[in-house]
Design a protein around this motif. Structure first.
Motif, short mmCIF file in Angstrom:
data_model
loop_
_atom_site.label_atom_id
_atom_site.label_comp_id
_atom_site.label_asym_id
_atom_site.label_seq_id
_atom_site.Cartn_x
_atom_site.Cartn_y
_atom_site.Cartn_z
N ASN A 164 8.29 1.07 -8.11
CA ASN A 164 7.07 1.86 -8.53
C ASN A 164 6.57 1.15 -9.79
N HIS A 170 2.22 3.46 -8.21
CA HIS A 170 1.78 2.81 -6.92
C HIS A 170 3.25 2.21 -6.40
N PHE A 221 -4.88 -2.63 -8.52
CA PHE A 221 -5.15 -1.25 -8.17
C PHE A 221 -6.37 -0.84 -8.97
N THR A 234 0.61 -1.42 0.13
CA THR A 234 0.02 -0.03 0.19
C THR A 234 0.97 1.05 0.17
#
Length: 328
Positions: A200, A181, A175, A158
């Motif tokens: 990422n 993310h 997602f 998260t």
């Protein structure tokens, strides 16, 4: 008269000086023979597991040098003024140099070598490499530890900096929103050393799906010198699809026409073109759309004494501007 010959007979007290004068030639003084002294250094001073350690003797007065490098208290692992060794696991190891001279006198020195643990190498992969929103992304650890087993793998899925979203060599995540993310993995070895890997993951907005089944547009026409007579214009479209027909130019029999396919995969016939003579330069456009899905665009351009020029494109949701259809 008899003469006496005098002889010199030394007294008992005069003999020691003679004995002392002869002694240096017979006995080597103990002070001229140095005792052996075993000494050594090692480099690097704080080695890592698996790293080669070089031991160098600084001993004096010795003729024989033997090494105990594995800590078993037996100097039989190497001989000579230097030796090399490496240690597979971290810890404190005792190394001893046993030295002696030609007269059998011995000397030894023992030093402690502190071998440091190598931290694990944390890394992971993910598939698919270019995910869309809602895709299930599989994360796989390919971490390794050079000197011992890995005892802990924990995931941060998260991006909150806490590694409490999963454990083990694999994890799964998806997602709902597009964007970048962050993902983290912390790897711990048996000695408690930890390393963190970050990545990422760029998630793209999922492209809209095409209308299914995809519409099919067909025309049956008669070509003449004066123009083209449309005998039949048929659109096959799924239920709920919106069919928009536009015609401009000489001979067009109607203004824009809209019809909705009411039944599953029904055939819609555009009767208003029957027996209409379309002059060269006239254009017919058929737009088949459905909310949230990729639609169909077909264009017929009427030409003189030639079949109409046909162009097929796609329509993105919410637009009427035709674009090239994706290849897959």
């Amino acid at each position: 008269m008899t003469k006496r010959r005098n002889r010199f007979i030394p007294s008992a007290g005069a003999c020691p000086w003679l004995a002392l004068a002869l002694l240096p030639a017979l006995v080597v003084p103990a002070s001229s023979r140095a005792d052996p002294v075993a000494q050594f250094t090692f480099s690097p001073p704080s080695p890592l597991t698996g790293e080669t350690v070089t031991f160098t003797s600084m001993s004096t007065g010795v003729t024989s040098q033997n090494w105990d490098l594995d800590g078993d208290r037996i100097c039989n692992d190497a001989t000579g003024p230097s030796a090399q060794w490496s240690y597979p696991t971290s810890g404190v190891y005792k190394v001893t140099l046993c030295a002696s001279d030609d007269f059998g006198q011995q000397s030894s020195q023992t030093l402690r070598v502190t071998v440091r643990n190598r931290p694990p190498v944390a890394t992971f992969t993910y598939m698919p490499l270019a995910p869309f929103t809602g895709d299930e992304i599989v994360l796989t650890s390919i971490s390794a530890d050079p000197d011992g087993p890995i005892v802990g793998l924990h995931w941060d899925l998260t991006g909150d900096g806490t590694f409490d979203d999963g454990s083990g060599p694999t994890a799964e995540v998806s997602f709902p929103a597009a964007g970048t993310h962050p993902i983290g993995l912390v790897v711990t070895d048996r000695d408690g050393a930890s390393t963190v890997a970050h990545a990422n993951i760029t998630v793209r907005e999922r492209p809209p799906e095409p209308i299914s089944p995809f519409p099919v547009v067909s025309m049956l026409a008669a070509i003449g010198r004066e123009g083209t007579t449309v005998r039949e214009l048929v659109v096959r479209a799924p239920a709920g699809a919106r069919i928009h027909v536009r015609c401009r130019g000489r001979g067009c029999p109607f203004r824009p026409y809209v019809k909705r396919a009411a039944r599953a995969a029904r055939i819609v016939r555009i009767h208003r073109f029957r027996r209409a003579l379309l002059r060269p330069g006239a254009v017919i456009e058929i737009l088949v759309t459905k909310r949230g899905e990729v639609g169909k665009y077909t264009r017929f351009e009427i030409r003189k004494a030639q079949p109409p020029k046909r162009t097929d494109r796609c329509l993105r949701p919410g637009t009427k501007r035709p674009v090239r259809c994706p290849t897959s």
